[in-house]
Design an enzyme around this catalytic site. Structure first.
Site, PDB file in Angstrom:
ATOM      1  N   SER A 135       0.821  -1.216   0.000  1.00  0.00           N
ATOM      2  CA  SER A 135       0.000   0.000   0.000  1.00  0.00           C
ATOM      3  C   SER A 135       0.853   1.264   0.000  1.00  0.00           C
ATOM      4  O   SER A 135       1.924   1.312   0.628  1.00  0.00           O
ATOM      5  CB  SER A 135      -0.867  -0.012   1.265  1.00  0.00           C
ATOM      6  OG  SER A 135      -1.398   1.266   1.514  1.00  0.00           O
ATOM      7  N   GLU A 137       0.186   3.624   1.713  1.00  0.00           N
ATOM      8  CA  GLU A 137       0.207   4.021   3.129  1.00  0.00           C
ATOM      9  C   GLU A 137       1.597   3.738   3.724  1.00  0.00           C
ATOM     10  O   GLU A 137       1.973   4.358   4.716  1.00  0.00           O
ATOM     11  CB  GLU A 137      -0.898   3.244   3.860  1.00  0.00           C
ATOM     12  CG  GLU A 137      -1.145   3.636   5.292  1.00  0.00           C
ATOM     13  CD  GLU A 137      -1.779   5.014   5.521  1.00  0.00           C
ATOM     14  OE1 GLU A 137      -2.322   5.606   4.572  1.00  0.00           O
ATOM     15  OE2 GLU A 137      -1.709   5.490   6.656  1.00  0.00           O
ATOM     16  N   TYR A 158      -1.527   0.218  10.565  1.00  0.00           N
ATOM     17  CA  TYR A 158      -1.772  -0.460   9.287  1.00  0.00           C
ATOM     18  C   TYR A 158      -0.570  -0.286   8.355  1.00  0.00           C
ATOM     19  O   TYR A 158      -0.082  -1.258   7.768  1.00  0.00           O
ATOM     20  CB  TYR A 158      -3.046   0.114   8.646  1.00  0.00           C
ATOM     21  CG  TYR A 158      -3.257  -0.283   7.202  1.00  0.00           C
ATOM     22  CD1 TYR A 158      -3.827  -1.501   6.865  1.00  0.00           C
ATOM     23  CD2 TYR A 158      -2.872   0.569   6.156  1.00  0.00           C
ATOM     24  CE1 TYR A 158      -4.029  -1.862   5.527  1.00  0.00           C
ATOM     25  CE2 TYR A 158      -3.061   0.220   4.835  1.00  0.00           C
ATOM     26  CZ  TYR A 158      -3.641  -0.992   4.527  1.00  0.00           C
ATOM     27  OH  TYR A 158      -3.820  -1.347   3.212  1.00  0.00           O
TER      28      TYR A 158
HETATM   29  P1  NAP Z   1     -11.331  -4.719   1.677  1.00  0.00           P
HETATM   30  O1  NAP Z   1     -12.496  -4.386   0.799  1.00  0.00           O
HETATM   31  O2  NAP Z   1     -11.307  -4.244   3.071  1.00  0.00           O
HETATM   32  O3  NAP Z   1     -11.181  -6.314   1.650  1.00  0.00           O
HETATM   33  C1  NAP Z   1     -10.320  -6.966   2.549  1.00  0.00           C
HETATM   34  C2  NAP Z   1     -10.504  -8.455   2.401  1.00  0.00           C
HETATM   35  O4  NAP Z   1      -9.682  -9.107   3.377  1.00  0.00           O
HETATM   36  C3  NAP Z   1     -11.951  -8.941   2.663  1.00  0.00           C
HETATM   37  O5  NAP Z   1     -12.230 -10.017   1.821  1.00  0.00           O
HETATM   38  C4  NAP Z   1     -11.864  -9.409   4.103  1.00  0.00           C
HETATM   39  O6  NAP Z   1     -12.846 -10.376   4.445  1.00  0.00           O
HETATM   40  C5  NAP Z   1     -10.491 -10.050   4.090  1.00  0.00           C
HETATM   41  N1  NAP Z   1      -9.948 -10.274   5.424  1.00  0.00           N
HETATM   42  C6  NAP Z   1      -9.976  -9.445   6.485  1.00  0.00           C
HETATM   43  N2  NAP Z   1      -9.413 -10.031   7.555  1.00  0.00           N
HETATM   44  C7  NAP Z   1      -9.030 -11.271   7.161  1.00  0.00           C
HETATM   45  C8  NAP Z   1      -8.428 -12.365   7.811  1.00  0.00           C
HETATM   46  N3  NAP Z   1      -8.115 -12.323   9.104  1.00  0.00           N
HETATM   47  N4  NAP Z   1      -8.195 -13.487   7.095  1.00  0.00           N
HETATM   48  C9  NAP Z   1      -8.534 -13.569   5.797  1.00  0.00           C
HETATM   49  N5  NAP Z   1      -9.126 -12.558   5.113  1.00  0.00           N
HETATM   50  C10 NAP Z   1      -9.367 -11.423   5.794  1.00  0.00           C
HETATM   51  O7  NAP Z   1      -9.973  -4.222   0.994  1.00  0.00           O
HETATM   52  P2  NAP Z   1      -9.677  -3.881  -0.542  1.00  0.00           P
HETATM   53  O8  NAP Z   1      -9.908  -2.432  -0.744  1.00  0.00           O
HETATM   54  O9  NAP Z   1     -10.323  -4.890  -1.412  1.00  0.00           O
HETATM   55  O10 NAP Z   1      -8.090  -4.058  -0.572  1.00  0.00           O
HETATM   56  C11 NAP Z   1      -7.499  -5.326  -0.876  1.00  0.00           C
HETATM   57  C12 NAP Z   1      -6.091  -5.369  -0.312  1.00  0.00           C
HETATM   58  O11 NAP Z   1      -5.318  -4.304  -0.876  1.00  0.00           O
HETATM   59  C13 NAP Z   1      -5.992  -5.185   1.190  1.00  0.00           C
HETATM   60  O12 NAP Z   1      -4.904  -5.939   1.646  1.00  0.00           O
HETATM   61  C14 NAP Z   1      -5.698  -3.703   1.364  1.00  0.00           C
HETATM   62  O13 NAP Z   1      -5.038  -3.492   2.589  1.00  0.00           O
HETATM   63  C15 NAP Z   1      -4.815  -3.461   0.163  1.00  0.00           C
HETATM   64  N6  NAP Z   1      -4.834  -2.121  -0.406  1.00  0.00           N
HETATM   65  C16 NAP Z   1      -6.003  -1.516  -0.729  1.00  0.00           C
HETATM   66  C17 NAP Z   1      -6.007  -0.266  -1.338  1.00  0.00           C
HETATM   67  C18 NAP Z   1      -7.282   0.426  -1.718  1.00  0.00           C
HETATM   68  O14 NAP Z   1      -7.226   1.650  -1.951  1.00  0.00           O
HETATM   69  N7  NAP Z   1      -8.398  -0.271  -1.835  1.00  0.00           N
HETATM   70  C19 NAP Z   1      -4.778   0.370  -1.617  1.00  0.00           C
HETATM   71  C20 NAP Z   1      -3.599  -0.292  -1.269  1.00  0.00           C
HETATM   72  C21 NAP Z   1      -3.635  -1.542  -0.685  1.00  0.00           C
HETATM   73  P3  NAP Z   1     -14.312  -9.919   4.990  1.00  0.00           P
HETATM   74  O15 NAP Z   1     -15.103  -9.546   3.769  1.00  0.00           O
HETATM   75  O16 NAP Z   1     -14.782 -11.141   5.671  1.00  0.00           O
HETATM   76  O17 NAP Z   1     -14.092  -8.741   5.900  1.00  0.00           O
HETATM   77  O1  G4F Z   2     -10.630   6.652   2.463  1.00  0.00           O
HETATM   78  P1  G4F Z   2      -9.631   6.569   3.552  1.00  0.00           P
HETATM   79  O2  G4F Z   2     -10.041   5.921   4.816  1.00  0.00           O
HETATM   80  O3  G4F Z   2      -8.345   5.867   2.919  1.00  0.00           O
HETATM   81  P2  G4F Z   2      -6.824   5.783   3.403  1.00  0.00           P
HETATM   82  O4  G4F Z   2      -6.663   6.068   4.831  1.00  0.00           O
HETATM   83  O5  G4F Z   2      -6.019   6.596   2.453  1.00  0.00           O
HETATM   84  O6  G4F Z   2      -6.520   4.229   3.198  1.00  0.00           O
HETATM   85  C1  G4F Z   2      -6.936   3.551   2.026  1.00  0.00           C
HETATM   86  O7  G4F Z   2      -5.925   3.656   1.053  1.00  0.00           O
HETATM   87  C2  G4F Z   2      -4.686   2.996   1.387  1.00  0.00           C
HETATM   88  C3  G4F Z   2      -3.733   3.247   0.220  1.00  0.00           C
HETATM   89  O8  G4F Z   2      -3.044   4.443   0.428  1.00  0.00           O
HETATM   90  C4  G4F Z   2      -4.983   1.528   1.584  1.00  0.00           C
HETATM   91  F1  G4F Z   2      -3.824   0.863   1.825  1.00  0.00           F
HETATM   92  C5  G4F Z   2      -5.944   1.354   2.739  1.00  0.00           C
HETATM   93  O9  G4F Z   2      -6.253  -0.019   2.890  1.00  0.00           O
HETATM   94  C6  G4F Z   2      -7.230   2.095   2.408  1.00  0.00           C
HETATM   95  O10 G4F Z   2      -7.842   1.455   1.310  1.00  0.00           O
HETATM   96  O11 G4F Z   2      -9.103   8.041   3.909  1.00  0.00           O
HETATM   97  C7  G4F Z   2      -8.590   8.897   2.920  1.00  0.00           C
HETATM   98  C8  G4F Z   2      -8.364  10.267   3.530  1.00  0.00           C
HETATM   99  C9  G4F Z   2      -7.577  10.223   4.858  1.00  0.00           C
HETATM  100  O12 G4F Z   2      -6.611  11.235   4.850  1.00  0.00           O
HETATM  101  C10 G4F Z   2      -8.617  10.508   5.920  1.00  0.00           C
HETATM  102  O13 G4F Z   2      -8.118  11.160   7.081  1.00  0.00           O
HETATM  103  O14 G4F Z   2      -9.647  10.830   3.862  1.00  0.00           O
HETATM  104  C11 G4F Z   2      -9.574  11.406   5.156  1.00  0.00           C
HETATM  105  N1  G4F Z   2     -10.917  11.445   5.733  1.00  0.00           N
HETATM  106  C12 G4F Z   2     -11.590  12.588   6.072  1.00  0.00           C
HETATM  107  N2  G4F Z   2     -12.767  12.271   6.633  1.00  0.00           N
HETATM  108  C13 G4F Z   2     -11.684  10.388   6.079  1.00  0.00           C
HETATM  109  C14 G4F Z   2     -12.847  10.919   6.639  1.00  0.00           C
HETATM  110  N3  G4F Z   2     -11.489   9.060   5.947  1.00  0.00           N
HETATM  111  C15 G4F Z   2     -12.476   8.224   6.376  1.00  0.00           C
HETATM  112  N4  G4F Z   2     -12.315   6.887   6.227  1.00  0.00           N
HETATM  113  N5  G4F Z   2     -13.622   8.702   6.966  1.00  0.00           N
HETATM  114  C16 G4F Z   2     -13.857  10.033   7.121  1.00  0.00           C
HETATM  115  O15 G4F Z   2     -14.892  10.446   7.644  1.00  0.00           O
END
Ligand code: NAP
Ligand code: G4F
Length: 350
Positions: A135, A137, A158
């Site tokens: 990520s 992050e 995280y």
């Molecule tokens: P998500 O919607 O939160 O999905 C996470 C998945 O992980 C869900 O299927 C969840 O299952 C499963 N999971 C949670 N805890 C687990 C455990 N203990 N054992 C096995 N599976 C588990 O996340 P996403 O947005 O699809 O992201 C996919 C991956 O990319 C994650 O690793 C996230 O950290 C990473 N990532 C995401 C972003 C982004 O912007 N979306 C960016 C960078 C990296 P349940 O449905 O049962 O909760």
């Molecule tokens: O949507 P967010 O919660 O995403 P964040 O923290 O960037 O993390 C996501 O992206 C990562 C990749 O860089 C992934 F690895 C991670 O798993 C996840 O998918 O927040 C985005 C921004 C933050 O700066 C947060 O402080 O939005 C700001 N924000 C402002 N108000 C909020 C809110 N975020 C959330 N979730 N909820 C709010 O009410």
């Protein structure tokens, strides 16, 4: 030959799009799901067939990254050619409230999976390939633009856990010659995004406020800047990384960044409303330490994988708002019929 893929985190946003992509390419797809008291396969239901049907290409297995025994058994049973580790407690704000759990699933869970991969590769003799969901992050406080050479300076439990998982993968690649690719993905969103992430929280609220189902939208830091892409574009990059001749690490990003405020402007403009009349700042959505500015440089992935994003910021926000307006209309119909409608994205302190 049909390839077999194992997807951990298949019920998540990315897992569901990845499953679609792999099925469209003729893969047999196996997913790891967690037992929950309610069904948690909503994002997959359109892909799922009765497992008793011999032609089904998608199979689900109960397992968890906190338990290596289940991962090992599933791997031995499924005999995958490719493993995608997308499983995570993926919410940054929640990781401050559940740091030990987050570290266990994200960092230790990846290490458990690597140990399974190591033994399974040796026993099967297969050249198994694994994708690890890293990520942006992990870059945290490092100034933009961020690329593969940028120092990690994570700002959340995280982010620290993802950085540990990243280095475990590099170490297993170097120590045991395993094919493991780390994707360093910047934020990517879609209509399937969880409703407590800021993008979806905003687009759900825009639809609901437009139809009179919600009065306010409570948010935290509006100044944070993110490089927001489209999830189906991102999962294509994951697949491309595993087709590359060599295991490597790649940044995946659009190369454009916007603030949360910009996201609000665009989403509320689409429904013809002024967001400043509805948005209130609630301290519980602020983070103890924030990542201020993410802006990725994906030149390496463009050159080596031929990957480029297909959907830009305006296209992303429009797709999400259009989808969530339809959902709000459905909710309104239910409400008019006497059902109660709750904006669940604002339930908990995350
Ligand atoms: P998500 O919607 O939160 O999905 C996470 C998945 O992980 C869900 O299927 C969840 O299952 C499963 N999971 C949670 N805890 C687990 C455990 N203990 N054992 C096995 N599976 C588990 O996340 P996403 O947005 O699809 O992201 C996919 C991956 O990319 C994650 O690793 C996230 O950290 C990473 N990532 C995401 C972003 C982004 O912007 N979306 C960016 C960078 C990296 P349940 O449905 O049962 O909760
Ligand atoms: O949507 P967010 O919660 O995403 P964040 O923290 O960037 O993390 C996501 O992206 C990562 C990749 O860089 C992934 F690895 C991670 O798993 C996840 O998918 O927040 C985005 C921004 C933050 O700066 C947060 O402080 O939005 C700001 N924000 C402002 N108000 C909020 C809110 N975020 C959330 N979730 N909820 C709010 O009410």
């Amino acid at each position: 030959m049909t390839k077999t893929a194992l997807v951990i985190g298949i019920t998540g946003q990315d897992g569901s799009y990845l499953a679609e992509l792999l099925l469209s390419k003729g893969y047999e797809v196996h997913g790891v799901i967690r037992r929950a008291s309610l069904f948690n396969t909503d994002r997959l239901d359109h892909l799922y067939n009765d497992p008793h049907d011999p032609t089904t290409q998608l199979m689900l297995h109960y397992g968890d990254l906190s338990e290596s025994t289940s991962l090992r058994r599933i791997c031995d049973q499924v005999q995958p050619d490719e493993i995608y580790n997308l499983g995570a407690q993926s919410h940054v704000r929640v990781s401050f409230m559940q740091p030990e759990y987050t570290a266990d699933v994200v960092a230790m869970g990846t290490l458990r999976m690597l140990e399974v991969l190591r033994d399974y590769s040796a026993a099967s003799g297969k050249a198994v390939r694994m994708y690890q969901a890293g990520s942006s992050e992990m870059f945290g406080a490092s100034p933009p633009p961020q690329n593969e050479e940028t120092r990690f300076h994570p700002r959340s439990p995280y982010g620290v856990s993802k950085a540990a998982a990243f280095w475990h993968c590099v170490n297993y690649r170097e120590a045991y010659g395993l094919f493991i690719a780390n994707g360093i993905l910047f934020n990517h969103e879609s209509p399937r995004r969880g409703e407590t992430f800021v993008s979806r929280k905003i687009t759900r609220a825009a639809g609901r406020i437009k139809l009179g189902l919600q009065e306010h939208l409570y948010l935290g830091n509006l100044d944070a800047r993110r490089d927001w892409g489209y999830a189906p574009d991102s999962v294509e990059a994951m697949w491309l990384m595993l087709q590359h001749p060599e295991a490597d690490d790649f940044v995946i990003a659009t190369g454009e960044d916007h603030s949360v405020r910009d996201f609000l402007d665009k989403a509320f403009e689409m429904v013809g409303l002024d967001w400043t009349k509805y948005v209130e700042i609630d301290q519980r959505y602020m983070r103890p330490s924030e990542v201020d500015h993410l802006h990725g440089d994906a030149s390496k992935a463009r050159a080596a994988l031929g990957w480029a994003p297909k959907v830009d910021f305006d296209g992303l926000v429009s797709t999400m708002v259009e989808h969530d307006l339809v959902l709000a209309e459905q909710e309104k119909t239910l409400k008019d019929a006497g059902h109660s409608i709750t904006p669940r994205g604002q339930f908990a302190d995350g």
